[in-house]
Enzyme design. Structure first.
Site, PDB file in Angstrom:
ATOM      1  N   ASP A  91      42.494  43.422  29.375  1.00  0.00           N
ATOM      2  CA  ASP A  91      41.875  42.175  29.806  1.00  0.00           C
ATOM      3  C   ASP A  91      42.986  41.120  29.784  1.00  0.00           C
ATOM      4  O   ASP A  91      44.051  41.339  29.194  1.00  0.00           O
ATOM      5  CB  ASP A  91      40.740  41.809  28.850  1.00  0.00           C
ATOM      6  CG  ASP A  91      40.096  40.476  29.181  1.00  0.00           C
ATOM      7  OD1 ASP A  91      39.838  40.225  30.370  1.00  0.00           O
ATOM      8  OD2 ASP A  91      39.881  39.679  28.248  1.00  0.00           O
ATOM      9  N   ASP A 137      42.473  37.024  29.761  1.00  0.00           N
ATOM     10  CA  ASP A 137      42.188  35.817  28.994  1.00  0.00           C
ATOM     11  C   ASP A 137      41.827  36.162  27.560  1.00  0.00           C
ATOM     12  O   ASP A 137      40.873  36.904  27.302  1.00  0.00           O
ATOM     13  CB  ASP A 137      41.042  35.034  29.641  1.00  0.00           C
ATOM     14  CG  ASP A 137      41.437  34.464  30.994  1.00  0.00           C
ATOM     15  OD1 ASP A 137      42.370  33.646  31.037  1.00  0.00           O
ATOM     16  OD2 ASP A 137      40.832  34.870  32.009  1.00  0.00           O
ATOM     17  N   ASP A 171      38.983  41.107  23.948  1.00  0.00           N
ATOM     18  CA  ASP A 171      38.674  40.110  22.916  1.00  0.00           C
ATOM     19  C   ASP A 171      37.220  39.670  22.950  1.00  0.00           C
ATOM     20  O   ASP A 171      36.664  39.287  21.928  1.00  0.00           O
ATOM     21  CB  ASP A 171      39.564  38.876  23.067  1.00  0.00           C
ATOM     22  CG  ASP A 171      39.263  38.136  24.365  1.00  0.00           C
ATOM     23  OD1 ASP A 171      39.252  38.796  25.431  1.00  0.00           O
ATOM     24  OD2 ASP A 171      39.056  36.910  24.332  1.00  0.00           O
TER      25      ASP A 171
END
Length: 207
Positions: free
Chosen positions: A13, A15, A165
């Site tokens: 991922d 961001d 995250d």
């Protein structure tokens, strides 16, 4: 690179995993978008990791609201200049030298990615495959995006490691049947631990 021996592909991922954008996004949501929504204490876990289209359809369904939110997001993202998550750039370089296949799997749009590529020359070339929001038929937590990346890499899901995250992203990685490393950059460790095979604070830690 102490990951399970069967892992041959790393799916990242962006961001909150590679780039430190989540603090800025949280402030943006608090200042600009939350006032437009009914109060919801759990809103951030519901939207972080989702595509803008999914967020608009769920929370801003009217054409007028969609247009307003898109304008706000475009203006905010045009000013972004995020730093790398500590150790992320070095980790990517090590992964490539170690022979791992790599994919960027982000809920960001192609429009935003053009901005990122202009800020970080060579960023795009670090990935064999890139999947963005424009490629996603279904948003995270659906595993579609990670399964698509694995298919493009020609690597079975069980041989892939996902770095995530957000709660939605972690769920997507697990649902895809992949090994999941959770980064405690956006949510506390105790929240993401049940959804990850391993948890790190950032890439300065030994995996």
């Amino acid at each position: 690179m102490s990951l399970p021996e069967n892992i041959t592909a790393l799916l990242f991922d962006m961001d909150g995993v590679l780039l430190d954008t989540e603090t800025a996004y949280t402030e943006f949501w608090k200042d600009k978008l939350l006032p437009l929504l009914p109060e919801d204490d759990d809103i951030f876990s519901k939207v972080k990791g989702a595509t803008l289209k999914d967020i608009l359809d769920r929370y801003f369904p009217s054409p007028e609201m969609k247009e307003k939110v898109i304008s706000l997001v475009d203006e905010f993202e045009s000013r972004m200049a995020p730093e790398y998550i500590p150790g992320a750039s070095d980790y990517l370089s090590k992964a490539l030298r170690a022979g791992y296949k790599t994919a960027l799997v982000t809920s960001s749009s192609n429009k935003k990615m053009k901005k990122i590529y202009s800020l970080y020359p060579g960023f795009k070339e670090q990935f064999d495959v890139t999947v963005t929001a424009d490629d996603m038929i279904r948003s995270k937590p659906d595993p579609y995006c990670y399964l698509l990346a694995a298919e493009k890499l020609n690597v079975p899901p069980a041989r892939c490691c996902v770095f995530e995250d957000s709660i939605l992203g972690l769920k997507a990685g697990k649902s895809a049947g992949m090994y999941v490393v959770g980064l405690a950059t956006t949510n506390p460790e105790e929240m993401i631990k049940p959804l990850a095979d391993k948890v790190i604070n950032d890439f300065t830690e030994e995996l």
